[in-house]
Design a protein around this motif. Structure first.
Motif, mmCIF file in Angstrom:
data_model
loop_
_atom_site.group_PDB
_atom_site.id
_atom_site.type_symbol
_atom_site.label_atom_id
_atom_site.label_comp_id
_atom_site.label_asym_id
_atom_site.label_seq_id
_atom_site.Cartn_x
_atom_site.Cartn_y
_atom_site.Cartn_z
ATOM 1 N N ARG A 1 1.870 -10.072 4.183
ATOM 2 C CA ARG A 1 0.410 -9.935 4.124
ATOM 3 C C ARG A 1 -0.020 -9.272 2.815
ATOM 4 N NH1 ARG A 1 -3.883 -8.566 7.817
ATOM 5 N NH2 ARG A 1 -2.726 -9.575 9.497
ATOM 6 N N LEU A 2 0.683 -8.218 2.416
ATOM 7 C CA LEU A 2 0.298 -7.487 1.207
ATOM 8 C C LEU A 2 0.583 -8.271 -0.070
ATOM 9 C CD1 LEU A 2 1.499 -3.893 2.151
ATOM 10 C CD2 LEU A 2 -0.830 -4.798 2.212
ATOM 11 N N SER A 3 1.435 -9.269 0.022
ATOM 12 C CA SER A 3 1.715 -10.102 -1.150
ATOM 13 C C SER A 3 0.705 -11.224 -1.304
ATOM 14 C CB SER A 3 3.126 -10.684 -1.056
ATOM 15 O OG SER A 3 3.206 -11.623 0.006
ATOM 16 N N GLY A 4 -0.230 -11.320 -0.336
ATOM 17 C CA GLY A 4 -1.262 -12.339 -0.417
ATOM 18 C C GLY A 4 -0.997 -13.553 0.430
ATOM 19 N N ALA A 5 0.103 -13.549 1.185
ATOM 20 C CA ALA A 5 0.409 -14.700 2.029
ATOM 21 C C ALA A 5 -0.538 -14.744 3.222
ATOM 22 C CB ALA A 5 1.859 -14.625 2.513
ATOM 23 N N VAL A 6 -0.754 -15.936 3.746
ATOM 24 C CA VAL A 6 -1.598 -16.119 4.924
ATOM 25 C C VAL A 6 -0.754 -15.904 6.172
ATOM 26 C CG1 VAL A 6 -3.014 -17.745 6.218
ATOM 27 C CG2 VAL A 6 -3.101 -17.724 3.723
ATOM 28 N N THR A 7 -1.260 -15.104 7.105
ATOM 29 C CA THR A 7 -0.549 -14.860 8.361
ATOM 30 C C THR A 7 -1.350 -15.441 9.511
ATOM 31 O OG1 THR A 7 -1.607 -12.700 8.587
ATOM 32 C CG2 THR A 7 0.521 -12.757 7.480
ATOM 33 N N ASP B 1 5.683 -5.393 12.333
ATOM 34 C CA ASP B 1 6.822 -6.060 11.708
ATOM 35 C C ASP B 1 6.770 -5.815 10.202
ATOM 36 O OD1 ASP B 1 7.891 -8.694 10.249
ATOM 37 O OD2 ASP B 1 8.978 -8.428 12.143
ATOM 38 N N GLN B 2 7.823 -5.209 9.666
ATOM 39 C CA GLN B 2 7.842 -4.835 8.252
ATOM 40 C C GLN B 2 7.739 -6.055 7.348
ATOM 41 O OE1 GLN B 2 10.529 -1.637 6.861
ATOM 42 N NE2 GLN B 2 11.400 -3.146 5.458
ATOM 43 N N ASP B 3 8.461 -7.107 7.677
ATOM 44 C CA ASP B 3 8.421 -8.309 6.845
ATOM 45 C C ASP B 3 7.038 -8.954 6.871
ATOM 46 O OD1 ASP B 3 11.060 -7.986 6.127
ATOM 47 O OD2 ASP B 3 11.825 -9.259 7.752
ATOM 48 N N ALA B 4 6.385 -8.922 8.037
ATOM 49 C CA ALA B 4 5.040 -9.489 8.136
ATOM 50 C C ALA B 4 4.052 -8.688 7.292
ATOM 51 C CB ALA B 4 4.593 -9.522 9.595
ATOM 52 N N LEU B 5 4.225 -7.358 7.274
ATOM 53 C CA LEU B 5 3.353 -6.524 6.451
ATOM 54 C C LEU B 5 3.547 -6.830 4.973
ATOM 55 C CD1 LEU B 5 1.349 -4.209 6.070
ATOM 56 C CD2 LEU B 5 3.299 -2.619 6.140
ATOM 57 N N LEU C 1 -0.622 -4.706 12.747
ATOM 58 C CA LEU C 1 -0.596 -5.149 11.354
ATOM 59 C C LEU C 1 -1.975 -4.995 10.720
ATOM 60 C CD1 LEU C 1 1.300 -6.383 9.239
ATOM 61 C CD2 LEU C 1 0.566 -8.644 10.009
ATOM 62 N N ASP C 2 -3.013 -5.354 11.466
ATOM 63 C CA ASP C 2 -4.374 -5.207 10.951
ATOM 64 C C ASP C 2 -4.703 -3.740 10.685
ATOM 65 O OD1 ASP C 2 -4.716 -7.915 11.104
ATOM 66 O OD2 ASP C 2 -5.771 -7.871 13.034
ATOM 67 N N ARG C 3 -4.213 -2.849 11.548
ATOM 68 C CA ARG C 3 -4.459 -1.417 11.350
ATOM 69 C C ARG C 3 -3.834 -0.928 10.045
ATOM 70 N NH1 ARG C 3 -1.829 3.183 11.754
ATOM 71 N NH2 ARG C 3 0.093 2.144 12.421
ATOM 72 N N LEU C 4 -2.619 -1.365 9.771
ATOM 73 C CA LEU C 4 -1.948 -0.951 8.541
ATOM 74 C C LEU C 4 -2.661 -1.500 7.304
ATOM 75 C CD1 LEU C 4 1.769 -1.385 9.635
ATOM 76 C CD2 LEU C 4 0.663 0.765 9.004
ATOM 77 N N VAL C 5 -3.087 -2.747 7.389
ATOM 78 C CA VAL C 5 -3.788 -3.342 6.249
ATOM 79 C C VAL C 5 -5.105 -2.615 5.996
ATOM 80 C CG1 VAL C 5 -4.930 -5.426 5.408
ATOM 81 C CG2 VAL C 5 -2.682 -5.584 6.493
ATOM 82 N N MET D 1 -6.537 -16.646 10.858
ATOM 83 C CA MET D 1 -5.699 -16.343 9.696
ATOM 84 C C MET D 1 -6.411 -15.334 8.811
ATOM 85 S SD MET D 1 -4.091 -19.993 8.524
ATOM 86 C CE MET D 1 -5.670 -20.689 8.106
ATOM 87 N N SER D 2 -5.631 -14.467 8.153
ATOM 88 C CA SER D 2 -6.219 -13.493 7.245
ATOM 89 C C SER D 2 -5.336 -13.360 6.022
ATOM 90 C CB SER D 2 -6.372 -12.133 7.938
ATOM 91 O OG SER D 2 -5.120 -11.653 8.364
ATOM 92 N N ARG D 3 -5.953 -12.914 4.933
ATOM 93 C CA ARG D 3 -5.223 -12.788 3.678
ATOM 94 C C ARG D 3 -5.596 -11.454 3.030
ATOM 95 N NH1 ARG D 3 -3.226 -16.632 -0.031
ATOM 96 N NH2 ARG D 3 -4.234 -18.310 1.123
ATOM 97 N N SER D 4 -4.604 -10.741 2.534
ATOM 98 C CA SER D 4 -4.821 -9.491 1.820
ATOM 99 C C SER D 4 -3.884 -9.479 0.626
ATOM 100 C CB SER D 4 -4.538 -8.281 2.719
ATOM 101 O OG SER D 4 -5.286 -8.348 3.913
ATOM 102 N N GLN D 5 -4.206 -8.646 -0.360
ATOM 103 C CA GLN D 5 -3.328 -8.554 -1.520
ATOM 104 C C GLN D 5 -3.477 -7.185 -2.148
ATOM 105 O OE1 GLN D 5 -3.769 -11.693 -4.401
ATOM 106 N NE2 GLN D 5 -1.649 -11.474 -5.052
ATOM 107 N N LEU D 6 -2.360 -6.657 -2.617
ATOM 108 C CA LEU D 6 -2.373 -5.349 -3.255
ATOM 109 C C LEU D 6 -3.188 -5.386 -4.538
ATOM 110 C CD1 LEU D 6 1.385 -4.381 -2.814
ATOM 111 C CD2 LEU D 6 -0.557 -3.375 -1.603
ATOM 112 N N ALA D 7 -3.820 -4.258 -4.841
ATOM 113 C CA ALA D 7 -4.590 -4.136 -6.076
ATOM 114 C C ALA D 7 -3.638 -4.113 -7.266
ATOM 115 C CB ALA D 7 -5.423 -2.858 -6.037
ATOM 116 N N PRO D 8 -4.103 -4.510 -8.443
ATOM 117 C CA PRO D 8 -3.259 -4.445 -9.639
ATOM 118 C C PRO D 8 -2.721 -3.032 -9.858
ATOM 119 C CG PRO D 8 -5.249 -5.696 -10.095
ATOM 120 C CD PRO D 8 -5.427 -5.091 -8.734
ATOM 121 N N GLY D 9 -1.426 -2.925 -10.126
ATOM 122 C CA GLY D 9 -0.803 -1.628 -10.369
ATOM 123 C C GLY D 9 -0.234 -0.967 -9.135
ATOM 124 N N VAL D 10 -0.533 -1.504 -7.946
ATOM 125 C CA VAL D 10 -0.009 -0.961 -6.687
ATOM 126 C C VAL D 10 1.137 -1.850 -6.220
ATOM 127 C CG1 VAL D 10 -0.526 -0.361 -4.294
ATOM 128 C CG2 VAL D 10 -2.254 -0.015 -6.077
#
Length: 273
Positions: free
Chosen positions: A45-51, A38-42, A58-62, A1-10
């Motif tokens: 992931r960018l909203s901070g959800a665990v995938t 998958d657009q929804d999966a991206l 997806l990892d490449r885009l992140v 599982m991995s988690r990512s989140q957009l920076a403030p203001g992005v």
């Protein structure tokens, strides 16, 4: 599982018929080519959800978002360290009042103090706020606080302009004397500016800072101090320790100017004979 989140203001938005676009912290829109991902999966992931499970595309885009600086690097609200919570506030309550409220909300323990008592007990920082020009020599002793391990921050008002001076935390940082010298050197009206500082001055109808203007100045000071206390990175193009901010109190417009310490002048050699 991995988690990512957009920076403030992005932010990322789905554009009808055109896929995804990222709105940068500077307000620019850039297209995002998701390829086979998958657009929804991206978006999740960018909203901070665990995938779950590996996904190379997806990892490449992140990673691309991370390389561009669009992902958060650390928790947004770091705790204010206990060793830096003791902050003394000196000066006019129209500014120190809202500043104290901001600092308490951030985790500091601000206390109002008279100038001669500001360093009792070795506080972590001293902030001095003036709703007017700085009298000649008033901040001379305070300019040496960084040499004693005490952070030094200040602001003052000159008519409809207010100045938030650089944060000084170590010997060699920019002091109020350095700011004065740099401002005199930068204007052809240096004699007039020097006379204005020294006084006396004849002014029109007196006024005090309005609540929005005082709140803005207090917020700028609180942000500088919070970033120093929590070791958070500076925002914008200039570091807080080398930045003079000028605030137009009529429009609440903030402009930043680089400022450097003034090196000590070597003594003139004695003439032989």
């Amino acid at each position: 599982m991995s988690r990512s989140q957009l920076a403030p203001g992005v932010e990322v938005v789905a554009v009808p018929g055109r896929g995804l676009a990222v709105r940068t912290a500077d307000g620019e829109f850039l297209s995002v080519r998701v390829g086979e991902a998958d657009q929804d999966a991206l978006l999740a992931r960018l909203s901070g959800a665990v995938t779950d499970g590996p996904d190379a595309e997806l990892d490449r885009l992140v990673r691309a978002f991370e390389d561009a600086g669009y992902l958060a690097e650390r928790p947004r609200h770091a705790a204010w360290p206990a060793g830096r919570r003791d902050v003394r506030l000196v000066g006019d309550c129209v500014l120190t009042g809202p500043l104290a409220a901001y600092l308490r909300a951030a985790g500091a323990e601000p206390q109002s103090a008279a100038p001669e008592e500001a360093t009792d007990g070795q506080p972590a920082a001293v902030v001095w706020c003036l709703d007017g020009p700085v009298p000649q020599g008033l901040w001379g002793a305070a300019d040496r606080l960084p040499e004693r391990g005490i952070a030094w921050l200040r602001c003052h008002r000159e008519g409809w302009q207010a100045y938030v001076e650089p944060l000084a935390v170590a010997a060699g940082d920019v002091t109020s004397a350095h700011v004065r010298a740099r401002r005199l050197a930068a204007t052809p009206a240096h004699r007039e500016l020097d006379a204005y500082w020294i006084g006396p001055r004849i002014s029109g109808e007196s006024f005090r800072l309005e609540t929005p203007a005082a709140g803005l100045l207090a917020a700028l000071l609180a942000d500088d101090l919070t970033r120093w206390a929590t070791d958070a990175p500076d925002t914008g193009g200039l570091p807080a320790r080398r930045r003079l901010r000028r605030v137009d109190l009529r429009t609440l417009t903030v402009t930043e100017h680089p400022v450097l310490p003034v090196p000590d002048v070597a003594p003139m050699p004695e003439k032989a004979g």
